[in-house]
Design an enzyme around this catalytic site. Sequence first.
Site, PDB file in Angstrom:
ATOM      1  N   GLU A 122       6.201 -12.536 -31.712  1.00  0.00           N
ATOM      2  CA  GLU A 122       7.514 -12.293 -30.888  1.00  0.00           C
ATOM      3  C   GLU A 122       8.620 -13.274 -31.493  1.00  0.00           C
ATOM      4  OE1 GLU A 122       6.438 -12.255 -26.802  1.00  0.00           O
ATOM      5  OE2 GLU A 122       5.192 -13.858 -26.872  1.00  0.00           O
ATOM      6  N   CYS A 129       2.925  -4.284 -27.673  1.00  0.00           N
ATOM      7  CA  CYS A 129       2.997  -4.172 -26.282  1.00  0.00           C
ATOM      8  C   CYS A 129       4.513  -4.170 -25.714  1.00  0.00           C
ATOM      9  CB  CYS A 129       1.985  -5.346 -25.767  1.00  0.00           C
ATOM     10  SG  CYS A 129       2.493  -6.736 -26.073  1.00  0.00           S
ATOM     11  N   HIS A 149       0.964  -1.110  -0.052  1.00  0.00           N
ATOM     12  CA  HIS A 149       0.087   0.163  -0.102  1.00  0.00           C
ATOM     13  C   HIS A 149       0.777   1.162  -0.147  1.00  0.00           C
ATOM     14  CE1 HIS A 149      -3.758  -2.047   1.717  1.00  0.00           C
ATOM     15  NE2 HIS A 149      -3.844  -1.682   0.353  1.00  0.00           N
ATOM     16  N   ASP A 155      10.737  -9.720 -26.854  1.00  0.00           N
ATOM     17  CA  ASP A 155      11.116 -11.134 -27.342  1.00  0.00           C
ATOM     18  C   ASP A 155      11.510 -11.215 -28.709  1.00  0.00           C
ATOM     19  OD1 ASP A 155      11.438 -12.932 -25.203  1.00  0.00           O
ATOM     20  OD2 ASP A 155       9.256 -12.843 -24.965  1.00  0.00           O
TER      21      ASP A 155
HETATM   22  C1  PEP Z   1       7.525  -9.256 -25.241  1.00  0.00           C
HETATM   23  O1  PEP Z   1       8.026 -10.019 -25.276  1.00  0.00           O
HETATM   24  O2  PEP Z   1       7.535  -7.873 -25.786  1.00  0.00           O
HETATM   25  C2  PEP Z   1       6.299  -8.751 -24.284  1.00  0.00           C
HETATM   26  C3  PEP Z   1       5.379  -7.794 -24.161  1.00  0.00           C
HETATM   27  O3  PEP Z   1       6.103 -10.204 -23.404  1.00  0.00           O
HETATM   28  P1  PEP Z   1       7.201 -10.105 -22.197  1.00  0.00           P
HETATM   29  O4  PEP Z   1       7.990  -9.149 -21.885  1.00  0.00           O
HETATM   30  O5  PEP Z   1       6.355 -10.623 -21.074  1.00  0.00           O
HETATM   31  O6  PEP Z   1       7.937 -11.398 -22.406  1.00  0.00           O
HETATM   32 MG    MG Z   2       7.354 -11.865 -24.505  1.00  0.00          MG
END
Ligand code: PEP
Ligand code: MG
Length: 591
Positions: free
Chosen positions: A440, A511, A198, A464
């Site tokens: 990836e 992402c 928290h 990745d």
């Molecule tokens: C990535 O590989 O870019 C991804 C978002 O997954 P993680 O970082 O959890 O492997």
């Molecule tokens: Mg990944």
Amino acid sequence: MGKTEVQQDTYLVGLGVSPGVGIGRICLLNRLSHIAEWQIDESEIEGEVLRFRKALVDAGVALRGVKQKVASQPHLREHIYILDTHLLILEDELLTGRTEELIRQKNNAESALGQTLKQLRTMFENIEDEYLRERSSDLDAVGQRLQRILAGVTDSTLDEIKETALVAAHDLSPADTMQLDRDKVVGFITDRGGKTSHTAILARSLGIPAVVGLESATAIVQNEMPAIIDGTTGVVILNPSEETFREYLKRKLAFEYLEKELSSYRDLPAETRDKVKVTLRANLEIVSEVPAAQKDGAVGVGLYRTEFLYMNRTQPPSEEEQFAAYSEIAQGVAPHPVTIRTLDVGGDKFVPDVSLEQEDNPAMGLRAIRLSLREVDLFKVQLRAILRASALGNVRIMFPMISGVAEIRTCKRILRTVKSELTQEKIPFDPQLQIGIMIETPSAVMIASLLAKEVDFFSIGTNDLIQYCLAVDRGNEHVAYLYEPLHPAILTALKMVCDAAHANGVAVSMCGEMAAEPLYVPVLLGLGLDELSMNHACLPRVKRVLRNLKQTDGEAILLEIMQLSTGKEVAAYLDREMRKLLPDLFGDFVI
Ligand code: PEP
Ligand code: MG
């Protein structure tokens, strides 16, 4: 002399949980260094019980006082529940009953309380749920408060804090943190603490830079010692030299200037000057981050890393537990989507109940979707929980590390089986649930057009993808210099994916961490990404760059950089162009 025992520019590294730079003198909060414990006589028992009960009453009065103060501050109101938790602990029979029982066994109040707290702490530590386990800090906070009252030590230190103090404490309870005056306390450091405590959550709400988990900082720092804390990187510098001081003052000014400017972007649409919209979403690891993500302007969740639910425990989370987590996020972000990624562990990450052998090449081994497709029962439990949550909000499902069409077809077949089981059991789910995959692996890039025919959306996991495309272990510091997001091979791969997705009417998101870098925004715009998902704290900066550019700027820049031969050349070109295009944002102070 005493104060200079700590050498100039002594660096400590902890967990930066609330960004920003704090510069000031240390104010070491009083802690009870010694708890007086002794045996009492039969005749003293009733008096001691009364003394304990009075401490409970006094603690309640003090907590209600803090609550009143907090209620008048809108930015803190949402945290009142922490104080309610503390008030509930004060009334809990487990605490009060057991302590009185121990007093009746001739322990003085302090000793009885100490023993009870120890027993309760062990109980908490054995709880599997990480969130609940972290709540043992609330128990400690209440215990400390009661011990201070019993010892006759007041809480006055918090009120005595001078201007520009950097508070240092072994542990800072959430109630203490709420009382910190933002105008006086420029940062805090604690020996204890984790990301989900928290205290960390509150520090972010208050906008006070904070570094926690320093382990033994309070044994080193002294009152009035000059110090600098960098809550972004988790670095603490004791007795800074003039040069260090100047450097961090620059960083502090740049950070503050940016923050002020950035807060005005939070509610503005994420669109370019020529009105091209790019949806900005948050990456989440824990459910409780939802409000902070929304505050930073996230429109839904582009990546929820479910593996964090499976870690630090001996059994995988049950369907109910997963359903609770997924539906809490889904309901929290509705009507916007939450993109729930199925378990992405294996290799170097351990999953209970799955006997993984030691692998020679774990990054290329039984990880992510490969593991789920081997442990189908574990996979089906997760799919059931995700599907059930889809009835309560806008849920999308995403499969990690897909390397071929067969894999995604198998995933879809298992998903269909789970759906028909739920239908038979009359359990609702969203029949239109969107299915996506992480891009990836290099093979996924090369067959992106084939994969696009199988799914509703792509999300590029550059963390990745860069590792596999460039053959650079993302965690190995010896080859870190080769890990280049702007490498021509990566740009080519990204372009192939975006083009294939759009040619097939599939939305494409990013992402990986590459999406969170303001300098890369024109490249991502030029590629035509539909969505970017990132750590929510990075979101306002990305949005600001986006709103100051045109899509056509991005397209022109992409055309140019696709002609260059090395990542360094691309980076230098981008840097030059952005300084030219947006000198206010990419000047020396801007990060
Ligand atoms: C990535 O590989 O870019 C991804 C978002 O997954 P993680 O970082 O959890 O492997
Ligand atoms: Mg990944």
